[in-house]
Design a protein around this motif. Sequence first.
Motif, PDB file in Angstrom:
ATOM      1  N   GLY A   1     -18.958 -16.205   9.691  1.00 43.76           N
ATOM      2  CA  GLY A   1     -20.092 -16.692  10.467  1.00 43.76           C
ATOM      3  C   GLY A   1     -19.857 -18.074  11.032  1.00 43.76           C
ATOM      4  N   VAL A   2     -19.205 -18.919  10.256  1.00 43.44           N
ATOM      5  CA  VAL A   2     -18.878 -20.273  10.739  1.00 43.44           C
ATOM      6  C   VAL A   2     -17.930 -20.169  11.928  1.00 43.44           C
ATOM      7  N   ARG A   3     -16.906 -19.341  11.802  1.00 43.79           N
ATOM      8  CA  ARG A   3     -15.947 -19.165  12.899  1.00 43.79           C
ATOM      9  C   ARG A   3     -16.667 -18.618  14.129  1.00 43.79           C
ATOM     10  N   ALA A   4     -17.550 -17.633  13.952  1.00 46.80           N
ATOM     11  CA  ALA A   4     -18.286 -17.035  15.069  1.00 46.80           C
ATOM     12  C   ALA A   4     -19.219 -18.036  15.737  1.00 46.80           C
ATOM     13  N   ARG A   5     -19.681 -19.028  14.987  1.00 46.16           N
ATOM     14  CA  ARG A   5     -20.566 -20.052  15.536  1.00 46.16           C
ATOM     15  C   ARG A   5     -19.781 -21.215  16.136  1.00 46.16           C
ATOM     16  N   GLY A   6     -18.465 -21.096  16.208  1.00 50.29           N
ATOM     17  CA  GLY A   6     -17.646 -22.119  16.853  1.00 50.29           C
ATOM     18  C   GLY A   6     -17.012 -23.123  15.908  1.00 50.29           C
TER      19      GLY A   6
ATOM     20  N   VAL B   1     -22.487 -24.745   8.726  1.00 48.06           N
ATOM     21  CA  VAL B   1     -22.110 -23.965   7.541  1.00 48.06           C
ATOM     22  C   VAL B   1     -23.354 -23.420   6.853  1.00 48.06           C
ATOM     23  N   LYS B   2     -24.392 -24.256   6.731  1.00 52.20           N
ATOM     24  CA  LYS B   2     -25.628 -23.794   6.086  1.00 52.20           C
ATOM     25  C   LYS B   2     -26.288 -22.692   6.916  1.00 52.20           C
ATOM     26  N   ALA B   3     -26.222 -22.787   8.243  1.00 55.70           N
ATOM     27  CA  ALA B   3     -26.793 -21.737   9.093  1.00 55.70           C
ATOM     28  C   ALA B   3     -26.112 -20.400   8.804  1.00 55.70           C
TER      29      ALA B   3
END
Length: 159
Positions: A47-52, A117-119
């Motif tokens: 998810g972190v990678r997908a969020r940039g 990261v928390k998102a």
Amino acid sequence: MPQERPPGTGAEMSPSEVEAVARAAHAGQTDKAGRPYAEHLSAVAEGVRARGGGDELVAAAWLHDALEDGVLSDEWLETAALSQHTKDVVRAMTKRPDEDQEAYADRILAVPGARLVKASDLAHNADPGRLAVLDEHTARRLKQKYAAMRKRLGLAPGD
């Protein structure tokens, strides 16, 4: 305890090395639904990678619960072959005993990258499929907890 690169090499751990450390540290641990905990860590990292997020934040995602869960120590983190930024995000993500949610959110907001990261962590924790296997009371309590934290962090539904 997992080992980082030998002192003096000057090189930081690669994302795959951080993943291996996190998987080893959390080995045998399960989430609230009884699934291997590494599945959560992997989802947060993805998810972190997908969020940039780049490698430093992906590393923080793999390690985001390690101190809080007591599977790695702050001393380990201090000496690990990781960037200071990664270490700062991991520490920001570590909820302290008896810490209220507002103080925790404020610390996350104060450290660049920690909110991202928390998102990702909240998105996976609040995944309907994960919540569906929990008892109704626990699922309701967690939904409320995650929604309140999202609000404190100023996260929109798609964040």
